[in-house]
Motif scaffolding. Sequence first.
Motif, PDB file in Angstrom:
ATOM      1  N   VAL A   1       1.580  -8.241  -5.538  1.00  0.00           N
ATOM      2  CA  VAL A   1       2.223  -6.973  -5.894  1.00  0.00           C
ATOM      3  C   VAL A   1       3.015  -6.361  -4.739  1.00  0.00           C
ATOM      4  CG1 VAL A   1       0.500  -6.464  -7.660  1.00  0.00           C
ATOM      5  CG2 VAL A   1       0.222  -5.515  -5.359  1.00  0.00           C
ATOM      6  N   SER A   2       3.115  -7.055  -3.623  1.00  0.00           N
ATOM      7  CA  SER A   2       3.806  -6.490  -2.463  1.00  0.00           C
ATOM      8  C   SER A   2       5.279  -6.211  -2.742  1.00  0.00           C
ATOM      9  CB  SER A   2       3.657  -7.408  -1.252  1.00  0.00           C
ATOM     10  OG  SER A   2       4.301  -8.644  -1.499  1.00  0.00           O
ATOM     11  N   ILE A   3       5.860  -6.882  -3.727  1.00  0.00           N
ATOM     12  CA  ILE A   3       7.276  -6.645  -4.030  1.00  0.00           C
ATOM     13  C   ILE A   3       7.483  -5.390  -4.886  1.00  0.00           C
ATOM     14  CG2 ILE A   3       7.937  -9.050  -3.798  1.00  0.00           C
ATOM     15  CD1 ILE A   3       7.876  -9.239  -6.868  1.00  0.00           C
ATOM     16  N   GLU A   4       6.403  -4.905  -5.507  1.00  0.00           N
ATOM     17  CA  GLU A   4       6.507  -3.676  -6.302  1.00  0.00           C
ATOM     18  C   GLU A   4       6.462  -2.481  -5.358  1.00  0.00           C
ATOM     19  OE1 GLU A   4       3.346  -3.529  -9.133  1.00  0.00           O
ATOM     20  OE2 GLU A   4       3.792  -5.509  -9.919  1.00  0.00           O
ATOM     21  N   THR A   5       7.410  -1.572  -5.527  1.00  0.00           N
ATOM     22  CA  THR A   5       7.434  -0.385  -4.679  1.00  0.00           C
ATOM     23  C   THR A   5       7.512   0.863  -5.545  1.00  0.00           C
ATOM     24  OG1 THR A   5       9.833  -0.510  -4.467  1.00  0.00           O
ATOM     25  CG2 THR A   5       8.538  -1.563  -2.732  1.00  0.00           C
ATOM     26  N   SER A   6       7.038   1.953  -4.974  1.00  0.00           N
ATOM     27  CA  SER A   6       7.102   3.231  -5.688  1.00  0.00           C
ATOM     28  C   SER A   6       8.560   3.708  -5.704  1.00  0.00           C
ATOM     29  CB  SER A   6       6.188   4.249  -5.031  1.00  0.00           C
ATOM     30  OG  SER A   6       6.568   4.480  -3.693  1.00  0.00           O
ATOM     31  N   PRO A   7       8.959   4.395  -6.768  1.00  0.00           N
ATOM     32  CA  PRO A   7      10.368   4.746  -6.926  1.00  0.00           C
ATOM     33  C   PRO A   7      10.914   5.727  -5.887  1.00  0.00           C
ATOM     34  CG  PRO A   7       9.086   5.476  -8.840  1.00  0.00           C
ATOM     35  CD  PRO A   7       8.166   4.752  -7.927  1.00  0.00           C
ATOM     36  N   VAL A   8      10.126   6.684  -5.444  1.00  0.00           N
ATOM     37  CA  VAL A   8      10.655   7.708  -4.547  1.00  0.00           C
ATOM     38  C   VAL A   8      10.469   7.324  -3.082  1.00  0.00           C
ATOM     39  CG1 VAL A   8      10.478  10.131  -3.846  1.00  0.00           C
ATOM     40  CG2 VAL A   8      10.283   9.517  -6.259  1.00  0.00           C
ATOM     41  N   LEU A   9       9.262   6.993  -2.701  1.00  0.00           N
ATOM     42  CA  LEU A   9       8.968   6.699  -1.296  1.00  0.00           C
ATOM     43  C   LEU A   9       9.194   5.243  -0.910  1.00  0.00           C
ATOM     44  CD1 LEU A   9       5.721   8.818  -0.852  1.00  0.00           C
ATOM     45  CD2 LEU A   9       8.015   9.351  -0.033  1.00  0.00           C
ATOM     46  N   GLY A  10       9.245   4.364  -1.908  1.00  0.00           N
ATOM     47  CA  GLY A  10       9.430   2.946  -1.623  1.00  0.00           C
ATOM     48  C   GLY A  10       8.208   2.286  -1.011  1.00  0.00           C
ATOM     49  N   LEU A  11       7.037   2.866  -1.223  1.00  0.00           N
ATOM     50  CA  LEU A  11       5.794   2.292  -0.690  1.00  0.00           C
ATOM     51  C   LEU A  11       5.353   1.119  -1.552  1.00  0.00           C
ATOM     52  CD1 LEU A  11       3.797   5.553   0.103  1.00  0.00           C
ATOM     53  CD2 LEU A  11       4.951   4.048   1.724  1.00  0.00           C
ATOM     54  N   SER A  12       4.882   0.091  -0.910  1.00  0.00           N
ATOM     55  CA  SER A  12       4.425  -1.101  -1.612  1.00  0.00           C
ATOM     56  C   SER A  12       3.136  -0.824  -2.386  1.00  0.00           C
ATOM     57  CB  SER A  12       4.184  -2.232  -0.613  1.00  0.00           C
ATOM     58  OG  SER A  12       3.588  -3.338  -1.239  1.00  0.00           O
ATOM     59  N   SER A  13       3.011  -1.464  -3.526  1.00  0.00           N
ATOM     60  CA  SER A  13       1.788  -1.344  -4.325  1.00  0.00           C
ATOM     61  C   SER A  13       0.613  -2.063  -3.674  1.00  0.00           C
ATOM     62  CB  SER A  13       2.017  -1.927  -5.718  1.00  0.00           C
ATOM     63  OG  SER A  13       2.979  -1.179  -6.399  1.00  0.00           O
ATOM     64  N   SER A  14       0.882  -2.869  -2.667  1.00  0.00           N
ATOM     65  CA  SER A  14      -0.180  -3.643  -2.033  1.00  0.00           C
ATOM     66  C   SER A  14      -1.129  -2.782  -1.193  1.00  0.00           C
ATOM     67  CB  SER A  14       0.415  -4.751  -1.167  1.00  0.00           C
ATOM     68  OG  SER A  14       1.225  -4.211  -0.152  1.00  0.00           O
ATOM     69  N   TYR A  15      -0.722  -1.571  -0.800  1.00  0.00           N
ATOM     70  CA  TYR A  15      -1.584  -0.735   0.044  1.00  0.00           C
ATOM     71  C   TYR A  15      -2.934  -0.448  -0.613  1.00  0.00           C
ATOM     72  CZ  TYR A  15       2.454   0.071   3.032  1.00  0.00           C
ATOM     73  OH  TYR A  15       3.511  -0.098   3.863  1.00  0.00           O
ATOM     74  N   SER A  16      -2.936  -0.233  -1.896  1.00  0.00           N
ATOM     75  CA  SER A  16      -4.198   0.036  -2.592  1.00  0.00           C
ATOM     76  C   SER A  16      -5.119  -1.168  -2.548  1.00  0.00           C
ATOM     77  CB  SER A  16      -3.923   0.429  -4.043  1.00  0.00           C
ATOM     78  OG  SER A  16      -3.124   1.588  -4.085  1.00  0.00           O
ATOM     79  N   TYR A  17      -4.552  -2.343  -2.642  1.00  0.00           N
ATOM     80  CA  TYR A  17      -5.370  -3.552  -2.602  1.00  0.00           C
ATOM     81  C   TYR A  17      -5.865  -3.848  -1.190  1.00  0.00           C
ATOM     82  CZ  TYR A  17      -3.965  -4.125  -7.379  1.00  0.00           C
ATOM     83  OH  TYR A  17      -3.781  -3.909  -8.716  1.00  0.00           O
ATOM     84  N   TYR A  18      -5.095  -3.456  -0.193  1.00  0.00           N
ATOM     85  CA  TYR A  18      -5.588  -3.573   1.180  1.00  0.00           C
ATOM     86  C   TYR A  18      -6.762  -2.632   1.410  1.00  0.00           C
ATOM     87  CZ  TYR A  18      -1.452  -6.349   2.310  1.00  0.00           C
ATOM     88  OH  TYR A  18      -0.490  -7.317   2.342  1.00  0.00           O
ATOM     89  N   ALA A  19      -6.717  -1.458   0.790  1.00  0.00           N
ATOM     90  CA  ALA A  19      -7.855  -0.535   0.869  1.00  0.00           C
ATOM     91  C   ALA A  19      -9.104  -1.174   0.267  1.00  0.00           C
ATOM     92  CB  ALA A  19      -7.525   0.773   0.150  1.00  0.00           C
ATOM     93  N   LEU A  20      -8.932  -1.837  -0.871  1.00  0.00           N
ATOM     94  CA  LEU A  20     -10.059  -2.508  -1.511  1.00  0.00           C
ATOM     95  C   LEU A  20     -10.592  -3.623  -0.620  1.00  0.00           C
ATOM     96  CD1 LEU A  20     -11.919  -2.949  -3.944  1.00  0.00           C
ATOM     97  CD2 LEU A  20     -10.107  -4.341  -4.965  1.00  0.00           C
ATOM     98  N   ALA A  21      -9.712  -4.427  -0.045  1.00  0.00           N
ATOM     99  CA  ALA A  21     -10.138  -5.536   0.810  1.00  0.00           C
ATOM    100  C   ALA A  21     -10.864  -5.034   2.057  1.00  0.00           C
ATOM    101  CB  ALA A  21      -8.929  -6.389   1.198  1.00  0.00           C
ATOM    102  N   LEU A  22     -10.319  -4.012   2.705  1.00  0.00           N
ATOM    103  CA  LEU A  22     -10.980  -3.486   3.902  1.00  0.00           C
ATOM    104  C   LEU A  22     -12.271  -2.752   3.552  1.00  0.00           C
ATOM    105  CD1 LEU A  22      -7.910  -2.362   6.013  1.00  0.00           C
ATOM    106  CD2 LEU A  22      -9.470  -4.254   6.464  1.00  0.00           C
ATOM    107  N   GLY A  23     -12.301  -2.108   2.392  1.00  0.00           N
ATOM    108  CA  GLY A  23     -13.543  -1.495   1.929  1.00  0.00           C
ATOM    109  C   GLY A  23     -14.618  -2.546   1.695  1.00  0.00           C
TER     110      GLY A  23
END
Length: 170
Positions: free
Chosen positions: A115-137
């Motif tokens: 999902v790293s290629i998916e970005t939020s429309p306004v800020l352009g943040l990658s959708s992968s950040y949430s999954y990195y939170a899960l992995a580090l958690g």
Amino acid sequence: MANIIDRSVGFICRAVILLTGLALLVLLTANVVARYVMESGGFRFSQELPERLFPWFIMAGVALAVQKGGHMAVESLLARLSSSGARVLLLVGFVIIIASYAILGWEALGVADIVSIETSPVLGLSSSYSYYALALGCLAVILTTFALGLRVWKLGPEAMPTPDPEETGI
């Protein structure tokens, strides 16, 4: 060694909770005020940022709950076993937990890559950040469970944490 792991994971998780909690509070409060003050009806990015911060907040809380013994547990079997039997059961359970969270964390990294290629429309943040939170958690839970396992292996089931009654609502 268990104390070092607990202190390190606890410090990082508390910092993540504090920083993300404050950021969420400030962002959401500012957006409520902006809705009444600005003609645009608030900040356009106010929906995107909480979606990226909230998983970090939650996973840090999950790891802290493991440290404090705050997760729900059914302990009727443990109470019926001898101390050595309870120790073995707990250690087997810890191995299962560590293996499960290792698999979940590994899969979260795989999904983050997808999902790293998916970005939020306004800020352009990658959708992968949430999954990195899960992995580090998951890594934090693994480390905390390992520390619990060391204590139980050395000291027995009496080394298991018991949550404060104020935290459990009992």
